[in-house]
Design a protein around this motif. Structure first.
Motif, PDB file in Angstrom:
ATOM      1  N   THR A 166       0.735  -1.174   0.101  1.00  0.00           N
ATOM      2  CA  THR A 166       0.008  -0.011   0.170  1.00  0.00           C
ATOM      3  C   THR A 166       0.792   1.132   0.023  1.00  0.00           C
ATOM      4  O   THR A 166       1.699   1.271   0.803  1.00  0.00           O
ATOM      5  CB  THR A 166      -1.033   0.043   1.252  1.00  0.00           C
ATOM      6  N   TYR A 181       0.514   5.909  -0.445  1.00  0.00           N
ATOM      7  CA  TYR A 181      -0.299   6.879  -0.318  1.00  0.00           C
ATOM      8  C   TYR A 181       0.202   8.106  -0.853  1.00  0.00           C
ATOM      9  O   TYR A 181       1.737   8.298  -0.676  1.00  0.00           O
ATOM     10  CB  TYR A 181      -0.639   7.061   1.223  1.00  0.00           C
ATOM     11  N   TYR A 194      -0.221  12.280   0.593  1.00  0.00           N
ATOM     12  CA  TYR A 194      -0.724  13.189   1.433  1.00  0.00           C
ATOM     13  C   TYR A 194      -0.298  14.555   1.229  1.00  0.00           C
ATOM     14  O   TYR A 194       0.832  14.662   0.623  1.00  0.00           O
ATOM     15  CB  TYR A 194      -0.288  12.802   3.024  1.00  0.00           C
ATOM     16  N   LEU A 202      -2.574  17.602   7.661  1.00  0.00           N
ATOM     17  CA  LEU A 202      -2.129  16.647   6.982  1.00  0.00           C
ATOM     18  C   LEU A 202      -3.453  15.869   6.175  1.00  0.00           C
ATOM     19  O   LEU A 202      -4.300  15.365   7.298  1.00  0.00           O
ATOM     20  CB  LEU A 202      -1.372  15.392   7.748  1.00  0.00           C
ATOM     21  N   ILE A 227      -5.080  12.962   3.635  1.00  0.00           N
ATOM     22  CA  ILE A 227      -4.884  11.833   2.674  1.00  0.00           C
ATOM     23  C   ILE A 227      -5.393  12.391   1.146  1.00  0.00           C
ATOM     24  O   ILE A 227      -6.530  12.878   0.988  1.00  0.00           O
ATOM     25  CB  ILE A 227      -5.587  10.465   3.106  1.00  0.00           C
ATOM     26  N   SER A 255      -4.705   6.560  -2.014  1.00  0.00           N
ATOM     27  CA  SER A 255      -3.979   5.249  -1.533  1.00  0.00           C
ATOM     28  C   SER A 255      -4.120   4.070  -2.807  1.00  0.00           C
ATOM     29  O   SER A 255      -5.500   3.918  -3.173  1.00  0.00           O
ATOM     30  CB  SER A 255      -5.080   4.931  -0.451  1.00  0.00           C
ATOM     31  N   ASN A 287      -3.382   0.196  -3.541  1.00  0.00           N
ATOM     32  CA  ASN A 287      -2.959  -1.322  -3.103  1.00  0.00           C
ATOM     33  C   ASN A 287      -2.527  -1.886  -4.109  1.00  0.00           C
ATOM     34  O   ASN A 287      -3.372  -2.393  -5.077  1.00  0.00           O
ATOM     35  CB  ASN A 287      -4.078  -1.814  -2.060  1.00  0.00           C
ATOM     36  N   ILE A 343      -7.433   2.841  -4.584  1.00  0.00           N
ATOM     37  CA  ILE A 343      -8.365   2.258  -3.551  1.00  0.00           C
ATOM     38  C   ILE A 343      -9.086   3.636  -2.971  1.00  0.00           C
ATOM     39  O   ILE A 343     -10.389   3.306  -2.856  1.00  0.00           O
ATOM     40  CB  ILE A 343      -7.577   1.626  -2.285  1.00  0.00           C
ATOM     41  N   ILE A 344      -8.290   4.425  -2.876  1.00  0.00           N
ATOM     42  CA  ILE A 344      -8.997   5.713  -1.889  1.00  0.00           C
ATOM     43  C   ILE A 344      -8.799   7.011  -3.003  1.00  0.00           C
ATOM     44  O   ILE A 344      -7.316   7.117  -3.309  1.00  0.00           O
ATOM     45  CB  ILE A 344      -8.523   6.223  -0.728  1.00  0.00           C
ATOM     46  N   PRO A 353      -0.446  -2.872   5.696  1.00  0.00           N
ATOM     47  CA  PRO A 353      -1.173  -3.161   6.923  1.00  0.00           C
ATOM     48  C   PRO A 353      -1.447  -4.354   7.701  1.00  0.00           C
ATOM     49  O   PRO A 353      -1.154  -5.403   6.798  1.00  0.00           O
ATOM     50  CB  PRO A 353      -2.647  -2.869   6.124  1.00  0.00           C
ATOM     51  N   GLU A 372      -6.961   0.441  14.760  1.00  0.00           N
ATOM     52  CA  GLU A 372      -5.649   0.264  14.994  1.00  0.00           C
ATOM     53  C   GLU A 372      -5.187   2.032  14.929  1.00  0.00           C
ATOM     54  O   GLU A 372      -5.393   2.632  13.957  1.00  0.00           O
ATOM     55  CB  GLU A 372      -4.837  -0.086  13.669  1.00  0.00           C
ATOM     56  N   PHE A 395      -2.188   5.066  15.942  1.00  0.00           N
ATOM     57  CA  PHE A 395      -0.879   5.288  16.069  1.00  0.00           C
ATOM     58  C   PHE A 395      -0.682   6.780  16.583  1.00  0.00           C
ATOM     59  O   PHE A 395      -1.693   7.865  16.349  1.00  0.00           O
ATOM     60  CB  PHE A 395      -0.349   5.268  14.595  1.00  0.00           C
ATOM     61  N   THR A 442      -7.518  -2.255   5.481  1.00  0.00           N
ATOM     62  CA  THR A 442      -6.354  -2.449   5.282  1.00  0.00           C
ATOM     63  C   THR A 442      -5.659  -1.362   4.190  1.00  0.00           C
ATOM     64  O   THR A 442      -4.404  -1.324   3.905  1.00  0.00           O
ATOM     65  CB  THR A 442      -6.014  -3.676   4.326  1.00  0.00           C
ATOM     66  N   ASP A 443      -6.479  -0.345   3.766  1.00  0.00           N
ATOM     67  CA  ASP A 443      -5.904   0.261   2.672  1.00  0.00           C
ATOM     68  C   ASP A 443      -6.035   1.864   3.130  1.00  0.00           C
ATOM     69  O   ASP A 443      -5.865   2.855   2.277  1.00  0.00           O
ATOM     70  CB  ASP A 443      -6.801   0.341   1.462  1.00  0.00           C
ATOM     71  N   LYS A 444      -6.348   2.277   4.368  1.00  0.00           N
ATOM     72  CA  LYS A 444      -6.677   3.628   4.746  1.00  0.00           C
ATOM     73  C   LYS A 444      -6.010   3.838   5.997  1.00  0.00           C
ATOM     74  O   LYS A 444      -6.197   3.274   6.970  1.00  0.00           O
ATOM     75  CB  LYS A 444      -8.294   3.995   4.532  1.00  0.00           C
ATOM     76  N   LEU A 445      -5.071   5.125   6.086  1.00  0.00           N
ATOM     77  CA  LEU A 445      -4.493   5.615   7.227  1.00  0.00           C
ATOM     78  C   LEU A 445      -4.878   6.975   7.102  1.00  0.00           C
ATOM     79  O   LEU A 445      -4.529   7.773   6.369  1.00  0.00           O
ATOM     80  CB  LEU A 445      -2.992   5.376   7.112  1.00  0.00           C
ATOM     81  N   ILE A 446      -5.721   7.418   8.101  1.00  0.00           N
ATOM     82  CA  ILE A 446      -6.451   8.637   8.205  1.00  0.00           C
ATOM     83  C   ILE A 446      -5.724   9.412   9.652  1.00  0.00           C
ATOM     84  O   ILE A 446      -5.418   8.666  10.437  1.00  0.00           O
ATOM     85  CB  ILE A 446      -7.903   9.020   8.220  1.00  0.00           C
ATOM     86  N   PHE A 447      -5.182  10.666   9.238  1.00  0.00           N
ATOM     87  CA  PHE A 447      -4.737  11.524  10.384  1.00  0.00           C
ATOM     88  C   PHE A 447      -5.635  12.411  10.841  1.00  0.00           C
ATOM     89  O   PHE A 447      -6.538  13.060  10.380  1.00  0.00           O
ATOM     90  CB  PHE A 447      -3.344  12.322   9.878  1.00  0.00           C
TER      91      PHE A 447
END
Lengths: 111, 108
Positions: free
Chosen positions: A31, A33, A35, A43, A45, A48, A50, A55-56, A96, B32, B34, B93-98
């Motif tokens: 994956t 990204y 940003y 920050l 996104i 994304s 994969n 994906i996004i 992930p 999850e 962080f 599995t595909d997204k990490l948001i801040f």
């Protein structure tokens, strides 16, 4: 060796130009990204991917087009640059559920 | 909706004072979480993750599912802790948001 590398580090260009930012990761992650970090350090996104598939796609002008030739690369092409595009763009990769690794950022200045 | 909220844009403390950077999340699944840190003009780097339940550079964070929070704490702040801190939520599995980030300033 740098895990996630972006080029260029700095990019100054005129309004209306088209530019690309390249990103490569050597971590074997699936994956990746993009940003955008604005002047207030927010920050957000943008995209994304994969395994080379989009994906996004957050609410981003269609002047921004990501391209992933293989899962180690995710490039960002920007058409018809505008003043508001000035920001720091970060590439990141993750496997992930592990955490993400970030590139050093590309500071884009549109004049 | 999936969301990460950091209510404080700026937190200023004196060296040796306790620090708590707040983070709340909104996610219907199993989160999850962080904390990332960005020192001046450097890339973001992972500080800690809730699964590890570890202490990094004196910082700890506990996931509170009841309050949907993941606050970052340190009992005695140091000047070198001055940085931007971002809370992040991994969804699926595909997204990490801040979150929008909190700038921590530690004065001597």
């Amino acid at each position: 060796d740098t895990a996630v590398s972006q080029t260029p580090k700095y990019l100054v260009t005129q309004m209306g130009n088209d530019k690309s930012i390249k990103c490569e990761q050597n971590l074997g992650h699936d994956t990746m990204y993009w940003y955008k970090q604005d002047s207030k350090k927010f920050l957000k996104i943008m995209f994304s991917y994969n395994n080379k598939e989009l994906i996004i796609n957050e609410t981003v002008p269609n002047r921004f087009s990501p391209k992933s030739p293989d899962k180690a690369h995710l490039n960002l092409h920007i058409n018809s640059l505008e003043l508001g595009d000035s920001a720091v763009y970060f590439c990141a990769s993750s496997q992930p559920p592990a955490s993400a690794f970030f590139g050093q950022g590309t500071r884009l200045t549109v004049v | 909706a999936q969301r990460v909220t950091q209510p404080e844009k700026l937190l200023s403390v004196f060296k040796g004072a306790p620090v708590e950077l707040k983070c709340n999340y909104s996610y219907s699944g199993s989160p999850e979480l962080f904390w990332y840190v960005q020192y001046s003009r450097q890339r973001l780097q992972l500080l800690l993750r809730h699964i590890s339940r570890e202490s990094i550079k004196g910082f700890t964070a506990d996931l509170n599912k009841g309050e949907t929070s993941f606050h970052l704490k340190k009992p005695f702040a140091q000047e070198e802790d001055s940085a931007m801190y971002y809370c992040a939520l991994a969804t699926g599995t595909d997204k990490l948001i801040f979150g929008t980030g909190t700038r921590l300033q530690v004065f001597p």
